[in-house]
Each structure stands twice: as structure tokens, then as C-alpha cells.
Design a protein around this motif. Structure first.
Motif, mmCIF file in Angstrom:
data_model
loop_
_atom_site.group_PDB
_atom_site.id
_atom_site.type_symbol
_atom_site.label_atom_id
_atom_site.label_comp_id
_atom_site.label_asym_id
_atom_site.label_seq_id
_atom_site.Cartn_x
_atom_site.Cartn_y
_atom_site.Cartn_z
ATOM 1 N N GLY A 1 -3.608 2.086 -3.057
ATOM 2 C CA GLY A 1 -3.497 3.195 -2.125
ATOM 3 C C GLY A 1 -3.775 2.772 -0.703
ATOM 4 N N THR A 2 -3.405 3.612 0.233
ATOM 5 C CA THR A 2 -3.642 3.310 1.644
ATOM 6 C C THR A 2 -5.098 3.571 2.011
ATOM 7 O OG1 THR A 2 -2.936 5.580 2.172
ATOM 8 C CG2 THR A 2 -1.303 3.822 2.326
ATOM 9 N N GLU B 1 0.912 5.614 0.002
ATOM 10 C CA GLU B 1 0.188 6.866 0.224
ATOM 11 C C GLU B 1 0.079 7.685 -1.052
ATOM 12 O OE1 GLU B 1 1.938 9.055 3.388
ATOM 13 O OE2 GLU B 1 1.413 7.592 4.942
ATOM 14 N N ASP B 2 1.071 7.560 -1.951
ATOM 15 C CA ASP B 2 1.086 8.375 -3.162
ATOM 16 C C ASP B 2 0.469 7.674 -4.365
ATOM 17 O OD1 ASP B 2 3.166 6.507 -3.270
ATOM 18 O OD2 ASP B 2 4.481 7.820 -4.436
ATOM 19 N N CYS C 1 0.840 -1.202 0.000
ATOM 20 C CA CYS C 1 0.000 0.000 0.000
ATOM 21 C C CYS C 1 0.873 1.249 0.000
ATOM 22 C CB CYS C 1 -0.912 -0.003 1.225
ATOM 23 S SG CYS C 1 -2.055 -1.408 1.266
#
Length: 255
Positions: free
Chosen positions: A254-255, A36-37, A34
Motif C-alpha cells: 500500500g501507499t 492506493e487500493d 505501491c
């Protein structure tokens, strides 16, 4: 003394059989990472990563285990080497094509074969070569997913700056580099989120846990996730010990 020599010979023979068996295992490692960006508008991306095939014939067990699960296939270099027939190479390519679009980066052993013939074989079978350049995956929108490929570091054919030229500033960047030492050439401004490599075979033969190279793993180096594979085939001798062959089904989201 004769009994001891006989015992040593038996143990040596059994070890050789074990190493030969280990070299031809068919392992799929499942990774979910996962970020964040990762682009908010993009769905999860699943990559089947296979590196260092060399002389091996890809098992139908690997193909059936991945079928319908991968969005793209990435060959991380050393698809072939000197002495491997182009017929065998094409058979492997056709198997991988059945899983999804196939992307290829050069490894050091790929240059041992006749380059023009090999290149024509790849292109005629629809394999997409990424050679010190980049491409954007379709459907990525204004925040695309970029595949960036560099040629082999050990032969001095890599060109990091050329590979990153033209990559959108706002993009999720996956670097494909056969040699994991390429990480040493990256700078913060390259903004690589994930790097996929092979080359080392995990040391191939490890004695008491020690080998010429580190065993394949997923780690974080200077903020970049780096996956180094043990690879699928072998080099020099078809033997492995403590570094079993592996392929990878990697899902990024993504997270």
C-alpha cells in the motif's frame, strides 16, 4: 575483397557468440509497486515471476538469489514446448517449489506437449493451475488479494468473463495472462490493479533497438500496472540481442 569478406565473417562469428551468451544470462529485476487500493490489513506481497522458460534449465544462481525472499511463485506460461523432456520440466518445477507456493498459467507453447501428462506432472508436484478462474490468497481477510488467471489469447482459449466470475467486489486484483494483448480485453469494471505477462521475449533479437515486439517493461495502461517480461528462455533459436532474459521479484504494498 578477401580481407573484407574475412572481416565480415569474423564480426559475424563474434556477434553470434555474443547473442548466444546473452541468451543464457541470469537476471533478476527487482520491482516495488505501491497501490492506493492495496488492502490496509495485508502486509507486502512479494511475487517471484518467471515466464517463457521453454528449453532452459533454471540456474541455481537464480534460485539462490531469490531464496527466502518470495511469498509466492508465478509461472507466466510457456514452461515448456515441443521437444522438451518432462524430466527437465520437473527439475525446473522442483527448483521453483523450494521458493514458495507455485502458481501456473498456460502459454501457447505449453499446449504443444501431451496435455494430460503435462497436467498430471504439474498437479503431482503441487503446482496450482489457474485456468480462466481465480483464487484468493490466504490471510487476506475481508479485502482479499485475488489472483486471476486466463488461458492463452493467441489460441482463443482465454475467457475473461469466466475468469472474473465470483471475484469479490472488494478485492485487490492481480491478472495473470501470458499474452500481454489481453489488456485490450479488460474493461474498467474488471478493476485490475496489476497484470503480469510474457510471451513476446522483448522481441528476442533487436537490431539497432528495433524488434518484432516492444522490449519488456513496466507501464501503466488505463490505470493498470502492466509488467511484460522479456522472459527467461528463447524460442526457435537460443539467441538474444538487445533483449536479455529476465526474471522478476515484485513487491506490492500500500501507499
Amino acid at each position: 575483397m578477401i580481407e573484407l569478406i574475412g572481416l565480415i565473417m569474423v564480426i559475424g562469428f563474434l556477434l553470434l557468440i555474443y547473442m548466444l551468451r546473452e541468451a543464457f544470462l541470469n537476471n533478476i529485476k527487482y520491482e516495488e509497486i505501491c497501490f492506493e487500493d492495496y488492502p490496509e490489513a495485508a502486509g507486502p506481497l512479494t511475487i517471484f515471476f518467471i515466464s517463457d522458460i521453454h528449453r532452459r534449465k533454471i540456474s541455481d544462481r537464480i534460485i539462490s538469489g531469490i531464496d527466502g525472499k518470495a511469498d509466492i511463485v508465478v509461472i507466466g506460461g510457456d514452461l515448456t514446448e515441443k521437444g522438451v523432456s518432462f524430466k527437465r520440466v520437473e527439475e525446473n518445477i522442483l527448483k521453483l517449489k523450494g521458493l514458495g507456493p507455485v502458481y501456473f498459467i498456460w502459454g501457447n507453447n505449453d499446449y504443444e506437449v501431451e496435455e494430460r501428462t503435462f497436467r498430471n506432472l504439474l498437479e503431482s508436484n503441487g503446482v496450482i493451475l489457474i485456468e480462466n478462474t481465480s483464487l484468493l490468497l490466504e490471510g487476506s481477510g475481508s479485502h482479499p488479494v485475488a489472483l486471476i488467471g486466463v488461458e492463452d489469447l493467441s489460441l482463443g482459449r482465454d475467457d475473461i468473463e469466466k475468469a472474473f466470475d465470483g471475484v469479490p467486489e472488494k478485492s485487490f486484483r492481480i491478472l495473470l495472462a501470458h499474452n500481454p494483448d489481453t489488456i485490450k480485453k479488460l474493461r474498467k469494471e474488471h478493476k485490475v490493479s496489476l497484470m503480469l505477462s510474457g510471451h513476446t521475449h522483448g522481441g528476442q533479437i533487436r537490431i539497432l533497438g528495433f524488434g518484432m515486439y516492444q522490449k519488456g517493461n513496466l507501464s501503466i495502461i488505463a490505470g493498470t500496472f502492466v509488467l511484460v517480461s522479456n522472459g527467461y528462455g528463447t524460442t526457435a533459436l537460443p539467441l538474444r540481442l538487445g533483449a536479455p532474459p529476465e526474471t522478476h521479484l515484485i513487491t506490492i504494498k500500500g501507499t
